[in-house]
Design a protein around this motif. Structure first.
Motif, PDB file in Angstrom:
ATOM      1  N   LEU A 187       0.639  -0.975   0.264  1.00 25.46           N
ATOM      2  CA  LEU A 187       0.224   0.696   0.048  1.00 25.46           C
ATOM      3  C   LEU A 187       0.810   1.101   0.227  1.00 25.46           C
ATOM      4  N   TRP A 188       2.135   1.361   0.205  1.00 20.83           N
ATOM      5  CA  TRP A 188       2.621   2.049   0.977  1.00 20.83           C
ATOM      6  C   TRP A 188       4.432   2.578  -0.607  1.00 20.83           C
ATOM      7  N   ASP A 189       4.357   3.606  -0.268  1.00 22.51           N
ATOM      8  CA  ASP A 189       5.792   3.574  -1.711  1.00 22.51           C
ATOM      9  C   ASP A 189       6.858   4.324  -0.575  1.00 22.51           C
ATOM     10  N   ILE A 190       6.342   5.335   0.416  1.00 25.41           N
ATOM     11  CA  ILE A 190       7.911   5.470   0.876  1.00 25.41           C
ATOM     12  C   ILE A 190       6.953   4.666   2.519  1.00 25.41           C
ATOM     13  N   SER A 191       7.800   4.184   3.377  1.00 27.27           N
ATOM     14  CA  SER A 191       7.205   3.611   4.821  1.00 27.27           C
ATOM     15  C   SER A 191       8.173   4.410   6.052  1.00 27.27           C
ATOM     16  N   PRO A 192       8.133   4.089   6.412  1.00 31.16           N
ATOM     17  CA  PRO A 192       9.429   4.161   7.451  1.00 31.16           C
ATOM     18  C   PRO A 192      10.455   3.306   8.435  1.00 31.16           C
ATOM     19  N   THR A 193      11.184   3.148   7.703  1.00 37.84           N
ATOM     20  CA  THR A 193      11.463   2.052   8.771  1.00 37.84           C
ATOM     21  C   THR A 193      12.260   2.854   9.676  1.00 37.84           C
ATOM     22  N   GLU A 194      12.574   3.391  10.728  1.00 41.08           N
ATOM     23  CA  GLU A 194      13.422   3.234  12.159  1.00 41.08           C
ATOM     24  C   GLU A 194      13.377   2.554  13.244  1.00 41.08           C
ATOM     25  N   GLY A 219      25.186  12.310  26.691  1.00 37.36           N
ATOM     26  CA  GLY A 219      24.813  11.259  26.709  1.00 37.36           C
ATOM     27  C   GLY A 219      23.405  11.168  26.142  1.00 37.36           C
ATOM     28  N   ALA A 220      23.232  11.740  25.389  1.00 35.88           N
ATOM     29  CA  ALA A 220      21.715  11.228  24.486  1.00 35.88           C
ATOM     30  C   ALA A 220      21.674  10.215  23.315  1.00 35.88           C
ATOM     31  N   SER A 221      20.806   9.808  22.763  1.00 29.52           N
ATOM     32  CA  SER A 221      20.742   8.758  21.842  1.00 29.52           C
ATOM     33  C   SER A 221      20.175   8.905  20.808  1.00 29.52           C
ATOM     34  N   LEU A 222      21.509   9.801  19.609  1.00 26.80           N
ATOM     35  CA  LEU A 222      21.084  10.552  18.174  1.00 26.80           C
ATOM     36  C   LEU A 222      19.964   9.151  17.746  1.00 26.80           C
ATOM     37  N   ASN A 223      19.023   9.726  17.546  1.00 29.09           N
ATOM     38  CA  ASN A 223      17.942   8.521  15.820  1.00 29.09           C
ATOM     39  C   ASN A 223      18.387   8.916  14.875  1.00 29.09           C
ATOM     40  N   VAL A 224      18.422   8.200  13.362  1.00 30.84           N
ATOM     41  CA  VAL A 224      18.268   8.536  12.209  1.00 30.84           C
ATOM     42  C   VAL A 224      16.648   8.576  11.517  1.00 30.84           C
ATOM     43  N   SER A 225      15.951   8.975  10.841  1.00 28.71           N
ATOM     44  CA  SER A 225      14.313   8.586  11.242  1.00 28.71           C
ATOM     45  C   SER A 225      14.496   7.962   9.493  1.00 28.71           C
ATOM     46  N   TYR A 226      14.958   6.892   9.600  1.00 30.89           N
ATOM     47  CA  TYR A 226      15.103   6.033   7.833  1.00 30.89           C
ATOM     48  C   TYR A 226      13.575   6.408   7.383  1.00 30.89           C
ATOM     49  N   TYR A 227      13.296   6.040   5.896  1.00 32.33           N
ATOM     50  CA  TYR A 227      12.456   5.595   5.159  1.00 32.33           C
ATOM     51  C   TYR A 227      12.789   5.125   3.845  1.00 32.33           C
ATOM     52  N   SER A 228      12.400   4.021   3.863  1.00 34.68           N
ATOM     53  CA  SER A 228      12.517   3.142   2.464  1.00 34.68           C
ATOM     54  C   SER A 228      10.936   2.708   1.388  1.00 34.68           C
ATOM     55  N   ILE A 229      12.189   2.028   0.342  1.00 31.21           N
ATOM     56  CA  ILE A 229      10.761   1.857  -0.612  1.00 31.21           C
ATOM     57  C   ILE A 229      10.811   0.645  -0.833  1.00 31.21           C
ATOM     58  N   GLN A 230       9.280  -0.154  -0.519  1.00 31.02           N
ATOM     59  CA  GLN A 230       9.314  -1.914  -0.183  1.00 31.02           C
ATOM     60  C   GLN A 230       9.653  -2.306  -1.466  1.00 31.02           C
ATOM     61  N   LYS A 231       9.494  -3.538  -1.798  1.00 30.20           N
ATOM     62  CA  LYS A 231      10.077  -4.153  -2.764  1.00 30.20           C
ATOM     63  C   LYS A 231       8.188  -4.422  -3.475  1.00 30.20           C
ATOM     64  N   GLY A 232       7.311  -4.269  -4.333  1.00 31.43           N
ATOM     65  CA  GLY A 232       6.371  -4.284  -4.687  1.00 31.43           C
ATOM     66  C   GLY A 232       5.571  -2.959  -4.851  1.00 31.43           C
ATOM     67  N   TYR A 249      18.980   0.329   1.943  1.00 32.49           N
ATOM     68  CA  TYR A 249      17.773   0.476   1.432  1.00 32.49           C
ATOM     69  C   TYR A 249      17.218   1.078   1.817  1.00 32.49           C
ATOM     70  N   ALA A 250      18.018   2.670   2.092  1.00 27.23           N
ATOM     71  CA  ALA A 250      17.174   4.009   3.113  1.00 27.23           C
ATOM     72  C   ALA A 250      17.505   4.759   2.896  1.00 27.23           C
ATOM     73  N   ILE A 251      17.038   5.887   3.232  1.00 33.68           N
ATOM     74  CA  ILE A 251      17.566   7.488   3.023  1.00 33.68           C
ATOM     75  C   ILE A 251      17.200   7.741   4.804  1.00 33.68           C
ATOM     76  N   GLY A 252      17.913   8.142   5.453  1.00 33.11           N
ATOM     77  CA  GLY A 252      18.111   9.344   6.719  1.00 33.11           C
ATOM     78  C   GLY A 252      17.156  10.216   6.510  1.00 33.11           C
ATOM     79  N   ALA A 253      15.719  10.925   6.939  1.00 38.40           N
ATOM     80  CA  ALA A 253      15.168  12.221   6.019  1.00 38.40           C
ATOM     81  C   ALA A 253      15.598  12.530   7.259  1.00 38.40           C
ATOM     82  N   ILE A 254      15.790  12.593   8.817  1.00 37.26           N
ATOM     83  CA  ILE A 254      15.939  13.623   9.737  1.00 37.26           C
ATOM     84  C   ILE A 254      16.812  12.811  11.244  1.00 37.26           C
ATOM     85  N   ALA A 255      17.323  14.002  11.832  1.00 34.45           N
ATOM     86  CA  ALA A 255      17.855  13.391  12.933  1.00 34.45           C
ATOM     87  C   ALA A 255      17.423  13.576  13.618  1.00 34.45           C
ATOM     88  N   TYR A 256      17.026  12.722  15.073  1.00 35.88           N
ATOM     89  CA  TYR A 256      16.074  13.252  16.749  1.00 35.88           C
ATOM     90  C   TYR A 256      17.384  12.746  17.384  1.00 35.88           C
TER      91      TYR A 256
END
Lengths: 351, 284
Positions: free
Chosen positions: A79-86, A254-267, A121-128
């Motif tokens: 259903l999704w062309d761009i899926s969040p994969t953080e 001591g904070a944890s730096l995360n990347v909000s990733y987005y991917s494209i599913q197969k199909g 398999y993913a682009i980092g959109a933003i860091a939080y």
């Protein structure tokens, strides 16, 4: 005769609407976690993208992306062309072969994005960042709250606390409180006895945890109502609380730096347009700056910092002064160990 | 001839409901039942061993059952007098009073849960009132406790219990009570000997209904409960969406379903015995 004519007419209408939908077939579905982030994306990215390219972008809100991706892949109904994969979602989806490799020649032809954001398999959109937020009016007078050691120090900094109901990041935080430098957190965690050491440290703070939070808005609300004095929370939510005039401050130490990733599913139905959108939204310094001004989340095209003022830049997770204070969340470690450690976490919480 | 056989088939009215039930309930539950006994390599009981063996999941399952039982009993005990009172009113009053009871049902559970947070918080209304009245100096720890879970869940489920018992009680013939009184029973004795046995079925339905609904509670305990108040529904959700251990999640779901059915079944058996005895007692 009359019925026949009606049938013909209905056929024509159906055919016409079919061609109409073909003409608009260029459309993509962008899934994300909704809320302020979704409305910001609409203003800065999806509406302008549609205007420029004619490709419609529909946003779909989801709370549990990984489970959704699994369902879409197992039923073959993507259903999704761009899926969040953080978080651990990216390595897990990758391992299961659910994702399409990204074409970096399309998304980042000039090789601008930082390596953290350029994944196969993913682009980092933003860091939080997951930081400590605390009520400045509840810190005992004359004392300065400075990080995880103080979070664990209930004698000098008494008061209720909250942590997320998950071993992820909490084990890391516990090790930092136990004296491990941020650069070695995962080395210590992976070494034999590392997980035991983290749980042992967590034993100390457990009696002061009033509630284990599950949704991102919860710790912010707990701080606002004064039900807890010290909390882990996403940096953007704390900035929001400050704008609402709640006396809170946050600690990058001591904070944890995360990347909000987005991917494209197969199909995915429209992978190419999806990659065009990724470039348009998450590799454009102007748009990333506009995003960062609204929510303090930082994109990965470094030219963004040329657009932002010094004041606007310093509250971002990837600001040069903030980066060395934090550790980068290791999604691979958690994808490999989440199942066993989560079971242990459940048992530990009930003890 | 043929026509009359088809149209005369007496189960016709059930067909749409049965189809719906099969498509959206029986098939998915069957599928989940399969997941609970399969993994990548074939059939297995390992998910059930993890779910029901000594460990956190069994503890959480048992505490979920206990908590739901307490909530169901409390709703029935608190709701019974209310339903009795309601059933005794003239119809016009009944309509107004029922409106009061049904209004909370139209408010989302999430909002009702959040209002408990506002009430019971450290700086919430209750604590402010206590401080104002000088009852307590330091804020009382009311929120994020088992007590807060009980309060919120009972509040959410009470209207359902009351409505269930009310509809059962309105069908009781009140002249039986008058008859008992004419025959010399005290009001209390008339109630115990006549009304209570006749209404016990409704009360049991209310208890079973609230118990089953409580078993699946999810948001409320997560938001107002204390550090140890995990419900099995939360754990199942964690397995489905975070650890992706759908096998374990399904096994936990099946265990929840089975324990719910067993308890409801036992209640039904006990109740049949009880009503049998009481109706016999009545005819004697």
């Amino acid at each position: 005769m009359k019925t026949q004519r009606t049938f013909v007419l209905a056929g024509i209408i159906a055919a016409a609407s079919l061609t109409a939908s073909v003409a608009h077939a260029e459309s993509i579905v962008l899934a994300n976690y909704g809320g302020a982030w979704a409305s910001l994306l609409k203003r800065v990215c999806t509406d302008p993208f549609t205007k420029q390219t004619g490709v419609d972008v529909t946003q779909a809100a989801t709370g549990d992306s990984l489970a959704q991706i699994r369902v879409q892949q197992t039923t073959g109904n993507v259903l999704w062309d761009i899926s969040p994969t953080e978080g651990a979602s990216l390595p897990v989806s990758q391992r299961n072969g659910w994702l399409e490799p990204l074409d970096w020649k399309v998304i980042d032809p000039d090789n601008k994005l930082s390596p953290l954001a350029r994944q196969p398999y993913a682009i980092g959109a933003i860091a939080y960042s997951t930081t400590i937020g605390y009520r400045t009016d509840k810190v005992p007078p004359g004392k300065t709250f400075s990080g995880w050691k103080d979070f664990w120090d209930v004698k000098d900094f008494p008061g209720p606390r909250t942590l997320r109901d998950s071993p992820m990041e909490n084990l890391e935080f516990a090790l930092i409180a136990d004296g491990v430098p941020v650069s070695q957190v995962y080395d210590v965690l992976k070494a034999p006895g590392g997980v035991d050491r983290a749980f042992k440290k967590l034993d100390e703070i457990k009696p002061s945890i009033t509630v284990w939070w599950t949704t991102g808005q919860q710790p912010v609300q707990l701080l606002a109502t004064g039900d807890v004095f010290y909390a882990t929370a996403f940096n953007g939510r704390i900035t929001q609380l400050q704008k609402d005039k709640v006396p809170v401050s946050m600690i990058w130490n001591g904070a944890s730096l995360n990347v909000s990733y987005y991917s494209i599913q197969k199909g995915a139905h429209n992978a190419h347009a999806a990659m065009e959108f990724m470039k348009f939204c998450w590799n454009d310094p102007q748009r990333l700056a506009e995003i960062a001004r609204d929510l303090p989340y930082a994109g990965f095209n470094p030219d963004m910092y040329k657009v932002l003022s010094a004041d606007e830049a310093k509250i971002l997770p990837t600001a040069p002064a903030n980066v060395p204070l934090q550790f980068t969340f290791n999604a691979q470690y958690w994808a490999d160990n989440q199942k066993e450690i989560t079971a242990r976490w459940q048992a530990w919480r009930l003890k | 001839m043929n026509r009359s056989v088809i149209f005369g088939w007496r189960y016709w009215p059930l067909v749409p409901a049965a189809l719906l039930f099969i498509c959206v309930f029986a098939v998915p539950v069957g599928e989940i039942a399969t997941w609970s006994v399969r993994d990548d390599s074939g059939w297995t009981l390992s998910h059930f061993q993890t779910a029901l063996g000594a460990g956190p999941y069994r503890t959480i399952l048992i505490s979920t059952l206990k908590l739901s039982l307490v909530v169901a009993v409390a709703c029935t005990v608190v709701g019974y007098p209310v339903a009795y009172f309601l059933a005794d009113r003239p119809q016009r009053q009944q309509r107004l009073l029922l409106l009061f009871i049904m209004t909370p049902l139209w408010v989302s559970v999430l909002i009702r849960t959040y209002s408990w947070i506002v009430l019971l918080g450290r700086e919430g209304l209750v604590n402010s009132l206590f401080r104002f009245l000088g009852i307590a100096d330091a804020p009382l720890h009311l929120l994020y406790t088992r007590g807060a879970v009980y309060a919120a869940m009972i509040q959410v489920l009470l209207p359902i219990a009351i409505l269930t018992m009310f509809s059962a009680m309105t069908s009781i013939n009140r002249s039986l009570m008058s008859a008992a009184r004419i025959l010399g029973a005290s009001p209390w004795r008339a109630f115990i000997a006549v009304f209570l046995p006749l209404s016990v079925g409704g009360a049991a339905s209310a208890a079973v209904l609230t118990f089953v609904l409580a078993l699946g509670f999810f948001i409320t305990p997560a938001l107002v409960g204390g550090p140890k108040d995990a419900m099995i529904a939360n754990v199942i959700a964690q397995q489905i969406s975070e650890t992706l251990d759908w096998g374990l999640g399904s096994a936990l779901g099946m265990a929840l379903l089975a324990s719910g059915l067993i308890i409801v079944g036992l209640a039904a058996i006990a109740l049949r015995r009880f009503t049998f005895i009481s109706s016999e007692g009545g005819s004697r």
